[in-house]
Write a protein that holds these residues in place. Structure first.
Motif, short mmCIF file in Angstrom:
data_model
loop_
_atom_site.label_atom_id
_atom_site.label_comp_id
_atom_site.label_asym_id
_atom_site.label_seq_id
_atom_site.Cartn_x
_atom_site.Cartn_y
_atom_site.Cartn_z
N ARG A 1 -9.59 -1.59 0.75
CA ARG A 1 -9.89 -0.29 0.15
C ARG A 1 -8.61 0.39 -0.33
O ARG A 1 -8.53 0.92 -1.42
N LEU B 1 -7.36 1.23 -4.92
CA LEU B 1 -7.67 2.63 -5.18
C LEU B 1 -6.48 3.25 -5.91
O LEU B 1 -5.36 3.23 -5.39
N GLU C 1 -11.54 -4.25 5.69
CA GLU C 1 -11.85 -3.15 4.79
C GLU C 1 -10.65 -2.22 4.52
O GLU C 1 -10.44 -1.82 3.38
#
Ligand code: SF4
Lengths: 461, 113
Positions: free
Chosen positions: B30, B34, B26
């Motif tokens: 992530r 972004l 993750e």
């Protein structure tokens, strides 16, 4: 026969070997800190004293990966089968590429270059997509340089250009460049002036005395402005502001301070090499550093990223005469960035096979390069699963250098440093696999040479 | 609405930690998916954290959620993203004879989805 009762968790815990490995070497970034004390419990590092946030995550996240050591076409296979398939792919290829090498030992790098030679291949390292343009600039201008120890003990003017060590090399400031009390800097940080030149006000900018915020893609103009000021050439203030986004009087103030410094250093990063201008940007910086030596002592140093990318430059250079992007198809090395560099060889669809060692081009190359790599058979070496290992014909899960495997790495200032591993891995090392692949490739090439005796070859006799 | 920006892909320490944890985990996913936008640009475009935008360069396209950059870290007109799949999609294959594709300072357009 008596059966001993199962051990409870406390007894199991007592059986786990606890040890401390002193002065272990962190190979996550080019700082290659060799003062880390590792607390090891069995095959797990539980603490890494003195490591930064990145070093800590490097050591604590490299436990034994319980995947098979080899996959062929996505299916688990014996390592010997993987070695055979890898050797066949490489020996049968017409334009093989060997790429990566920045996160493995110099001993492995050396064998990888030998393989490239046996198979008439191209060998390139991740340098080509980090400081390759600086490598080209070194050849054009030269590098006025020094070790990090000299910076620590002497540098009273420390400039970072297009580099953000607070995020990428977290101990750079504290171990080498800003904070340490040095032989000629008894007050440490107070005796140094820190300057950051960047387009963003990064975390590093907050640690600086002077932040020079330039317009995006104006590094070359900024460096040329300083070169002019170093030679007392008059400049037009409006033009300078329009070209660089930073006022002339402030550039002048920076130059005055640079001239007054006793020992200045410019660390430069990929803000220069990855932006339009690339090698021309690095050349401008090297030329500025050279110019400054008319006034005082000034040096420069690229802030290298991967743990042994500097070793890759050294090894490829001492084996072929060139630092990266080397082609062996004529039987002797030829160097040409843009032609023999991995990104180009793949994006132009030239390579018909590849061996990727300790890097992830499927994760960070351009789309045309990734698409071509996906379409050819290739071998991948990595301790972890990555986009590159997932698409490979042969994937080896390898032991991690510095954690499971001993050897040598080069710090970003070209100082070789030994590794002190913490625990053994059930997976083979890059060195072991590459050595076996080399042996098999030589046998296959010998067989091919016997069959092709009467065919014309590009290789000189 | 479509607006022009300059995109700076770069390294972050969270992305570095993500590499160590594993690229399919993750943290890495992530961080590399972004897009940081200057607070003034967020306001001008009417964006709130988590909105998705489409970035288009001369070479490719990618859809990505946005977040406001920390205070004065990014000047208006500049976008930042951690190196990864999204930044690679927007990069061209040509290296202009240097071996290095232009990977920073990319001209992109931003479209709110
Ligand atoms: S600065 Fe780099 S080498 Fe030193 S501990 Fe941190 S990640 Fe490791």
């Amino acid at each position: 026969m008596a059966v001993s009762p199962p051990l409870d968790s406390e007894q199991l815990d007592n059986q786990v070997e606890h040890k401390v490995v002193q002065d272990a070497t962190c190979t996550f970034c080019g700082c290659v800190c060799d003062d880390i004390d590792l607390h090891v419990e069995g095959d797990k590092i539980v603490d890494a004293k003195r490591a930064c946030v990145l070093g800590n995550s490097w050591f604590l996240n490299h436990e034994i990966d319980h995947r098979p050591s080899c996959h062929i076409d996505g299916k688990p296979a014996e390592v010997t089968q993987g070695v055979e398939r890898a050797a066949q792919i490489l020996a049968q290829s017409k334009y093989p590429l060997i790429y990566g090498l920045s996160d493995t030992t110099s001993e492995s790098q050396r064998v990888a270059v030998s393989i490239a030679d046996w198979i008439d291949g191209t060998v390139d390292t991740t340098t080509s997509v980090c400081h390759g343009p600086s490598g080209m600039a070194f050849q054009g201008v030269g590098e006025v340089t020094c070790s990090l120890g000299e910076v620590r003990n002497r540098a009273d003017m420390v400039i970072f250009w297009g580099s953000n060590p607070a995020e990428s090399h977290p101990r750079h400031f504290t171990k080498y460049s800003l904070m340490p009390k040095g032989m000629f800097l008894p007050n440490g940080r107070k005796d140094r002036t820190a300057v950051i030149v960047d387009v963003r006000k990064t975390k590093s900018a907050k640690a600086a005395d002077i932040f020079v915020q330039i317009k995006p893609r104006s590094d070359f103009e900024g460096l040329w402005t300083l070169r002019a000021l170093a030679q007392d050439i008059e400049l037009d203030a409006e033009q300078v502001l329009a070209d660089t986004g930073y006022p002339l009087d402030k550039w002048q103030d920076l130059m005055d301070r640079m001239k007054r410094a006793r020992f200045g250093v410019i660390f430069f990063g990929m803000g220069l090499t990855m932006t339009r201008g690339k090698h021309a940007n690095s050349e401008a910086l090297l030329a500025l550093t050279r110019d400054m030596n008319r006034h005082t002592r000034f040096v420069c140093k690229p802030n290298r990223g991967h743990g042994n990318v500097t070793g890759a430059d050294n090894v490829v250079a001492w084996r072929t005469g060139y630092p990266f992007g080397v082609n062996m198809s004529r039987g002797y090395p030829r160097f040409n960035p843009g032609e023999y560099t991995a990104s180009d060889v793949l994006a132009r669809g030239e390579a018909d096979a590849a061996m990727i060692i300790a890097s992830d081009p499927m994760g960070n190359f351009s789309q045309p390069a990734r698409e071509h790599l996906k379409s050819i058979p290739y071998i991948a070496f990595d301790p972890k699963e990555t986009p590159t290992t997932r698409h490979s014909a042969v994937a080896f899960t390898v032991a991690t250098y510095g954690i499971n495997v001993p050897g040598t790495v080069y710090r970003m200032d070209d100082v070789p440093i030994p590794l002190r591993p913490a625990f053994e891995s059930p997976h083979p090392s890059d060195l072991e696999l590459l050595t076996n692949i080399e042996t098999r490739v030589r046998e296959l090439k010998k067989q091919q040479a016997n069959c092709n005796k009467h065919r014309p070859s590009l290789r000189p006799a | 609405m479509v607006a022009s920006f300059i995109l700076i892909p770069g390294r972050t320490s969270r992305q570095g930690c993500g590499i160590n944890e594993g690229k399919f985990n993750e943290t890495y996913q992530r961080e590399t998916h972004l897009l940081q936008v200057a607070p003034s640009d967020m306001e001008q475009l009417g964006l709130t954290a988590g909105d998705t935008v489409r970035l288009t360069s001369d070479f490719g396209q990618a859809e990505v959620p946005v977040i406001a950059a920390k205070r004065d870290e990014l000047p208006a007109g500049l976008l930042f993203i951690a190196y990864g799949d999204i930044s690679s999609r927007l990069m061209g294959g040509d290296t202009h004879g240097s071996g290095m594709p232009t990977s920073k300072g990319l001209d992109v357009t931003l479209e709110i989805l």
